[in-house]
Design a protein around this motif. Structure first.
Motif, PDB file in Angstrom:
ATOM      1  N   ASN A 166      63.639  53.259  25.820  1.00  0.00           N
ATOM      2  CA  ASN A 166      62.770  52.083  25.758  1.00  0.00           C
ATOM      3  C   ASN A 166      61.935  51.936  27.021  1.00  0.00           C
ATOM      4  O   ASN A 166      60.708  51.716  26.951  1.00  0.00           O
ATOM      5  CB  ASN A 166      63.617  50.824  25.546  1.00  0.00           C
ATOM      6  CG  ASN A 166      63.782  50.464  24.093  1.00  0.00           C
ATOM      7  OD1 ASN A 166      62.919  49.839  23.492  1.00  0.00           O
ATOM      8  ND2 ASN A 166      64.892  50.872  23.513  1.00  0.00           N
ATOM      9  N   TRP A 197      62.333  45.240  23.422  1.00  0.00           N
ATOM     10  CA  TRP A 197      63.613  45.639  24.023  1.00  0.00           C
ATOM     11  C   TRP A 197      64.673  44.560  23.820  1.00  0.00           C
ATOM     12  O   TRP A 197      65.835  44.875  23.544  1.00  0.00           O
ATOM     13  CB  TRP A 197      63.414  45.901  25.516  1.00  0.00           C
ATOM     14  CG  TRP A 197      64.697  46.108  26.256  1.00  0.00           C
ATOM     15  CD1 TRP A 197      65.464  47.241  26.280  1.00  0.00           C
ATOM     16  CD2 TRP A 197      65.389  45.139  27.062  1.00  0.00           C
ATOM     17  NE1 TRP A 197      66.585  47.042  27.051  1.00  0.00           N
ATOM     18  CE2 TRP A 197      66.568  45.763  27.546  1.00  0.00           C
ATOM     19  CE3 TRP A 197      65.127  43.828  27.437  1.00  0.00           C
ATOM     20  CZ2 TRP A 197      67.476  45.099  28.370  1.00  0.00           C
ATOM     21  CZ3 TRP A 197      66.038  43.167  28.254  1.00  0.00           C
ATOM     22  CH2 TRP A 197      67.191  43.805  28.715  1.00  0.00           C
ATOM     23  N   THR A 200      66.268  44.766  20.502  1.00  0.00           N
ATOM     24  CA  THR A 200      67.151  45.923  20.315  1.00  0.00           C
ATOM     25  C   THR A 200      68.556  45.675  20.859  1.00  0.00           C
ATOM     26  O   THR A 200      69.493  46.391  20.498  1.00  0.00           O
ATOM     27  CB  THR A 200      66.575  47.176  20.994  1.00  0.00           C
ATOM     28  OG1 THR A 200      66.471  46.958  22.413  1.00  0.00           O
ATOM     29  CG2 THR A 200      65.215  47.527  20.424  1.00  0.00           C
ATOM     30  N   THR A 339      61.846  54.318  20.451  1.00  0.00           N
ATOM     31  CA  THR A 339      62.711  53.134  20.422  1.00  0.00           C
ATOM     32  C   THR A 339      63.513  53.057  19.125  1.00  0.00           C
ATOM     33  O   THR A 339      64.460  52.265  19.030  1.00  0.00           O
ATOM     34  CB  THR A 339      61.873  51.853  20.578  1.00  0.00           C
ATOM     35  OG1 THR A 339      60.863  51.817  19.560  1.00  0.00           O
ATOM     36  CG2 THR A 339      61.185  51.826  21.944  1.00  0.00           C
TER      37      THR A 339
END
Length: 427
Positions: A166, A197, A200, A339
């Motif tokens: 990322n 991010w 995630t 990602t």
């Protein structure tokens, strides 16, 4: 009296030091579920996505509504500042194509919404977490769990891979676009990197929970494998501690032996009970993360379509940066697909968990077929086999879809379809 006070103070400090050393030694030596989740929990706690802490030797839940509200307000202010900057950029932009892409890049608003929903589910499920951890500890005592370091290692690798990919792809994409639009304009859009991010983290947390279940099934599988090997090598009395008659199994799984003899339970019944508890753990995971996975999948599809759209426009010349290597922004936009390692690792561990479930059923079939078993023992084994066969452990997104390889195919098909539609509308 002065000397006496000094002696008393010294004794008091010595006791405090000894207590502190005991606490530190406990933290250093304890191996349990909370220990294995430490690599991901410290990141989650930065954004209030985890509320379980260890206080001395006990797990406690800490949730401050005021602190979390302040965090939400701070992020909201940041979102509004960057949103204002983007709107200003739209007004200064005369290129309709760029304006169109900027509008699509408002996905950070969805990411912020998902973050609030994540906080809500953490708050909603906080009363379940202590029992969730305690259930794993109870299962581990029955099966003689020895994979704590392996679990922590797998979770650490998962966290490192996801976050490194990322960060690196975000930096490369940021620098590539800075070469044309300038650092000011690109910095306005840099908030997208942060919120992508942030979303995630939920998937990384879910992956860690899936790893927990997978290693418990692995331990059960190893118990059955050892017994099947023993059945093929030597003639074992089926009525004499079927599962733990081998000395090497007794040494490796002392907790299993002690618990079964103390409670006078058959080992097969204990394994069946462990599996039922694992089913409950999986359902708890689905309850906490299910709807959040639906939102993440929806946002991921929008983000992927946006990145492909930008890459197509750069490569086709509609959105062509004015510097020698003009295709770099398009390439870096596609590199942001790295990602997806977050969802790929989640699917990988889910598939491994499903495979462990199937492998255990296969081993049970071999034991039932080849073992010289009593009628009662064979009946218990068949019950365990049927339980695992007809009630397999699965991870799903609020019953909308199961997390497996088919999910990746579905996401790819949707992204390709809408990318073609956008390409046609562009022409």
């Amino acid at each position: 009296m002065h000397d006496f006070d000094i002696i008393v103070f010294a004794i008091h400090e010595t006791k405090n030091f000894e207590v502190g050393m005991k606490k530190n030694n406990f933290k250093a030596n304890v191996k349990d579920t909370h220990y294995t989740l430490a690599p991901i929990n410290w990141i989650l706690k930065l954004f209030a996505l985890n509320c379980v802490y260890r206080k001395n030797s006990q797990l406690v839940v800490r949730w401050s509504k005021i602190q979390n509200f302040i965090l939400i307000v701070i992020l909201l202010i940041v979102v509004m500042i960057f949103l204002y900057g983007k709107v200003t950029t739209f007004e200064e932009n005369e290129n309709g194509s760029i304006k169109f892409n900027d509008l699509i890049e408002m996905t950070f608003l969805l990411n912020y919404t998902q973050y609030i929903i994540d906080l809500f589910y953490v708050f909603k499920s906080k009363h379940l977490l202590i029992n969730y951890y305690n259930s794993y500890d109870h299962i581990d005592k029955i099966i003689g769990m020895t994979y704590y370091k392996g679990i922590r290692k797998s979770i650490t690798y998962t966290v490192i891979i996801n976050n490194v990919i990322n960060v690196l792809t975000a930096i490369m994409d940021y620098l590539a676009w800075c070469l044309h639009f300038g650092c000011y304009h690109q910095t306005i859009f840099a908030i997208d990197y942060f919120f992508i991010w942030l979303t995630t983290l939920t998937i990384q947390d879910l992956t860690a929970q899936v790893i927990q279940v997978m290693y418990r099934l692995k331990t059960i599988e190893n118990l059955l494998k050892n017994k099947y090997t023993a059945l093929r090598i030597s003639d074992i009395d089926p009525l004499n501690n079927f599962w733990i008659s081998e000395s090497r199994i007794i040494k490796k799984h002392k907790d299993l032996l002690n618990l079964t003899s103390h409670n006078q339970l058959s080992d097969v019944v204990s394994l069946r009970r462990c599996y039922l508890m694992l089913l409950e753990q999986a359902e708890c995971v689905n309850y906490i993360y299910g709807f959040r996975i639906v939102l993440f999948s929806f946002e991921e599809i929008i983000w992927m379509v946006n990145e492909i759209n930008i890459a197509i426009r750069v490569c086709s010349g509609i959105l062509r940066p004015d510097f020698p290597v003009a295709y770099i922004p398009g390439i870096t936009s596609l590199m942001r697909f790295g990602t997806l390692s977050t969802i790929l690792l989640l699917v990988r561990y889910c598939e491994q968990t499903y495979k462990k479930n199937k492998d255990i059923v296969n081993i049970l079939d071999l034991i039932i077929l080849n073992g010289n078993l009593s009628t009662e023992l064979k009946s218990s084994l068949l019950e365990l086999r049927d339980l695992m066969l007809y009630r397999p452990i699965t991870f799903h997104a609020a019953d909308y879809f199961t997390i497996n390889k088919k999910l990746l195919v579905s996401i790819c098909s949707v992204v390709v379809t809408y990318s073609i539609i956008l390409l046609q509308s562009m022409k």
